[in-house]
Write an enzyme that holds these catalytic residues in place. Structure first.
Site, short mmCIF file in Angstrom:
data_model
loop_
_atom_site.label_atom_id
_atom_site.label_comp_id
_atom_site.label_asym_id
_atom_site.label_seq_id
_atom_site.Cartn_x
_atom_site.Cartn_y
_atom_site.Cartn_z
NE ARG A 46 -2.60 -0.90 3.70
CZ ARG A 46 -2.35 -2.43 4.30
NH1 ARG A 46 -2.83 -3.42 3.64
NH2 ARG A 46 -2.02 -2.43 5.56
CD GLU A 178 -17.54 11.97 -0.49
OE1 GLU A 178 -16.64 11.86 0.23
OE2 GLU A 178 -17.52 11.22 -1.49
CE LYS A 220 -14.68 13.08 -2.82
NZ LYS A 220 -13.37 12.38 -2.68
P1 13P Z 1 -14.47 8.19 -6.27
O1 13P Z 1 -13.86 9.17 -6.98
O2 13P Z 1 -13.74 6.76 -6.53
O3 13P Z 1 -16.06 8.01 -6.23
O4 13P Z 1 -13.83 8.23 -4.73
C1 13P Z 1 -13.83 9.55 -4.30
C2 13P Z 1 -14.12 9.63 -2.66
O5 13P Z 1 -13.24 10.15 -1.96
C3 13P Z 1 -15.42 8.97 -2.25
O6 13P Z 1 -15.51 8.98 -1.06
#
Ligand code: 13P
Length: 338
Positions: A46, A178, A220
């Site tokens: 990782r 988000e 987001k």
């Molecule tokens: P993705 O762009 O793969 O959806 O991931 C963004 C992310 O941080 C989701 O929490």
């Protein structure tokens, strides 16, 4: 709350032509990604994979303003002993940290989830601030069905996002809020518009209640898309118009930047949609990216765990970062994909 410091960080996160690399996959999620390339997920693999991305110097300098890290990564050092956060800082990208504890089944709400992680968050944020985190991320998961998300699910998730955001700002960390409306499902683009509107309306009401300083936050969101199993898929222009229409109604102008998640869109779709919105223009907020899969799918495949593939993987990452940097300014064109 140091409003000036928060505003400066938020503005740096959405500097012209720059966006966020979401590299905060949990240990379980990164294992799933590594399984697709037959690489065993260990602390070292990782680290090696992520270090390779952070050492893609030109992309990091030109197009990546910040990186969202998982708890393990913000503490890791490269093989030569340099903290990974120092590698990104040397390339001019800010370290960020995922602080939620994941979406869990919601009691009394079959099929819905609520994101946990508020307990002890003040102390964890203080520690992350000490480790160099300038911003944080908390993701709420909202699934669409004919009856979901329920009012109870929207209320619980947006309340948690607002309490998280207030705690971040107290710690001088910019909160990325988000509320992800998931694209899986057979719903129409109109239904996605309706749910995204409800989620953002709830969110900004809760952020106001908790006294969150919007100028020191970043949103987001998902884009307004047709459900991935819907019979017909809205085209690029319709996605761009409906997404912007939703944001103009719901996102206060005080918010400095909106950085999209990719959510399972193809790399090029995620770029094309972002570009189309910036081409429409006339926006009160910066509109950029915070992609996980749409930035990493190509380099992950090119790398496939082999040291010899590092240059090809870095080139693949640099290409996607550049394409999205152009899209963040409405300057992308499909012909640039080569
Ligand atoms: P993705 O762009 O793969 O959806 O991931 C963004 C992310 O941080 C989701 O929490």
């Amino acid at each position: 709350m140091n409003k000036q410091a928060l505003e400066a960080i938020a503005q740096a996160m959405v500097a012209d032509g720059q966006g966020i690399l979401a590299a905060d996959e949990s240990t379980g999620t990164i294992k799933k990604r590594f399984d697709t390339i037959n690489v065993t997920s260990t602390e070292d693999s990782r680290r090696d994979y992520r270090e390779m991305l952070f050492r893609t110097t030109e992309a990091m300098q030109e197009n990546i303003s910040g990186v969202i890290l998982f708890d393990e990564t913000i503490r890791q050092k490269s093989a030569d002993g340099t903290p990974l956060t120092q590698i990104m800082l040397d390339a001019g990208a800010l370290p960020g940290i995922k602080v939620d504890a994941g979406a869990k089944d919601m009691a009394g709400h079959a099929g819905e989830m609520v994101t946990e992680g508020l307990d002890g968050l003040r102390d964890r944020l203080a520690e992350y601030h000490g480790l160099g985190a300038k911003f944080a991320k908390w993701r709420a998961v909202l699934n669409i069905t004919d009856t979901h998300p329920s009012a109870g699910c929207l209320t619980a998730n947006t309340h948690a996002l607002a309490r998280y955001a207030a705690l971040c700002q107290e710690a001088e960390i910019v909160p990325i809020v988000e509320p992800e409306v998931i694209m899986d499902g057979s719903h129409s683009v109109e239904r996605c518009y309706e749910v995204t509107t409800a989620a953002l309306t709830h969110l900004y009401a809760r952020l106001a209640e908790q006294g969150v300083h919007l100028e020191g936050t970043i949103l987001k969101p998902n884009m307004v898309l047709s459900g991935s199993q819907h019979a017909t898929q809205a085209g690029v222009d319709q996605v761009a118009e409906m997404t912007l229409d939703c944001f103009h109604k719901c996102v206060p102008e005080a918010v400095p930047g909106i950085v999209f998640l990719s959510g399972g869109q193809s790399d090029v779709d995620a770029t094309a949609h972002l570009d189309a919105m910036n081409k429409i223009g006339g926006l009160p907020w910066k509109l950029s990216f915070s992609y996980g899969r749409a930035l990493q799918a190509a380099p992950l495949k090119a790398w496939s765990g082999e040291l010899a593939n590092v240059p090809a993987a870095q080139a693949a990452f640099a290409h996607r970062a550049k394409m999205n940097g152009l899209a963040a300014q409405g300057k992308w064109d499909a012909s640039l994909e080569g």
